[in-house]
Design an enzyme around this catalytic site. Structure first.
Site, short mmCIF file in Angstrom:
data_model
loop_
_atom_site.label_atom_id
_atom_site.label_comp_id
_atom_site.label_asym_id
_atom_site.label_seq_id
_atom_site.Cartn_x
_atom_site.Cartn_y
_atom_site.Cartn_z
N CYS A 116 -2.84 -38.53 31.29
CA CYS A 116 -4.21 -38.92 30.95
C CYS A 116 -4.97 -37.82 30.22
O CYS A 116 -4.63 -36.65 30.27
CB CYS A 116 -4.96 -39.34 32.21
SG CYS A 116 -5.17 -38.02 33.43
N GLU A 131 1.52 -36.83 38.31
CA GLU A 131 1.94 -35.54 37.73
C GLU A 131 1.37 -34.39 38.57
O GLU A 131 2.05 -33.43 38.90
CB GLU A 131 1.42 -35.39 36.29
CG GLU A 131 1.84 -36.47 35.32
CD GLU A 131 0.80 -37.58 35.18
OE1 GLU A 131 0.36 -38.11 36.23
OE2 GLU A 131 0.44 -37.93 34.05
N HIS A 183 -3.31 -37.97 40.55
CA HIS A 183 -2.30 -38.61 39.72
C HIS A 183 -0.90 -38.07 40.04
O HIS A 183 -0.75 -36.97 40.57
CB HIS A 183 -2.62 -38.39 38.24
CG HIS A 183 -3.80 -39.21 37.77
ND1 HIS A 183 -4.32 -39.12 36.51
CD2 HIS A 183 -4.53 -40.14 38.43
CE1 HIS A 183 -5.33 -39.97 36.39
NE2 HIS A 183 -5.49 -40.59 37.55
N CYS A 221 -4.40 -34.80 33.25
CA CYS A 221 -3.00 -34.36 33.39
C CYS A 221 -2.45 -33.74 32.12
O CYS A 221 -1.68 -32.78 32.17
CB CYS A 221 -2.13 -35.53 33.84
SG CYS A 221 -2.60 -36.11 35.48
ZN LIG Z 1 -3.54 -38.10 35.04
#
Ligand SMILES: [Zn+2]
Length: 268
Positions: free
Chosen positions: A76, A52, A50, A88
């Protein structure tokens, strides 16, 4: 540059990252420390990770103390147990991020507001992008415009938002003919939502459980401006001048969202 001007610049930098994505959902993130962007990431830049996490892993030292992360989509939370990476929201908390600035909340019902909630409860400051920038992100994050559907049939999950956003169904991908309705979710806690349509043009198909149970939608004559629905109920939407009829079945109501499916029929 003052703080809010810099903050808006960081939001735009996260959107620039988002725009680099070549697949959906498009997500971009930037990390800021002492008034400076120190790292960036976008979904797809490193496969399987992801935005981040990608931005964090570019830092020589992953300690996020004193940093703010701007991310275009809500961080998430766990969706299933065998995810390869820590979600994340947890990653940011564990690395002591000071503030998270979110573009849009995730419309996925399993995540919606939960990343936000978890960050707040752990003492992380949370803020949001400006309304104008949020609109820009909302229309570009996902492949589908969340408020539009097409015939002949489809299924969609929409977030529970107060009185409900307008949802528009087109007769087909190529047709300009459309009709609109919205969900009133004020009673969702009782597992009841109202499906609202203009012009007294909606009727409950009482007794029908499947679209196939309805051979002629026009037999349901008690039309009103709303249909009160529970999971499994079907409503028939037929605005006076429309060239088609739409059947709408409420699949599920949760605290976070409504799932419904539709089928478009030719008007006899
Ligand atoms: Zn994430």
């Amino acid at each position: 540059m003052n703080e809010s001007a810099f903050s808006e610049q960081a939001m735009n930098a996260a959107i620039d990252q988002q725009n680099k994505c070549t697949s959906y959902p498009k997500v971009g993130a930037v990390i800021v420390k002492n008034g400076e962007i120190i790292s960036t990431g976008f979904r797809g830049e490193v496969s399987g990770k992801h935005a981040e996490r990608i931005a964090i892993e570019k830092l020589p030292n992953p300690d996020l103390t004193g940093t703010t992360i701007y991310t275009t989509l809500e961080p998430c939370v766990e969706i299933h147990e065998c995810q390869p990476h820590k979600p994340c929201a947890s990653l940011l908390m564990d690395l002591n991020v000071e503030q998270v600035v979110i573009g849009v909340l995730d419309p996925n019902g399993k995540i919606y507001c939960q990343g936000y909630d978890r960050l707040l409860k752990s003492g992380v400051k949370v803020a949001f992008f400006t309304p104008a920038l949020r609109n820009k992100i909302e229309s570009s994050t996902f492949k589908f415009d969340c408020s539009i559907g097409y015939g002949p049939s489809g299924k969609r999950r929409v977030a529970v938002v107060g009185n409900g956003k307008k949802f528009t169904i087109y007769a087909s991908q190529k047709s300009p003919d459309a009709m609109s309705f919205r969900w009133d979710t004020l009673q969702y806690a009782h597992s009841v939502v109202d499906l609202i349509a203009d012009n007294e043009s909606i009727a409950c198909a009482i007794g029908a459980e499947k679209f196939e149970d309805i051979s002629d939608p026009l037999v349901f004559r008690e039309s009103a401006h709303y249909a009160r629905m529970r999971s499994g109920d079907i409503a028939v939407l037929y605005p006076p001048k429309a060239s088609f009829i739409t059947l709408i079945r409420l699949v599920e109501i949760t605290e976070f969202d409504i799932t419904f499916q539709w089928q478009v029929r030719n008007r006899p």
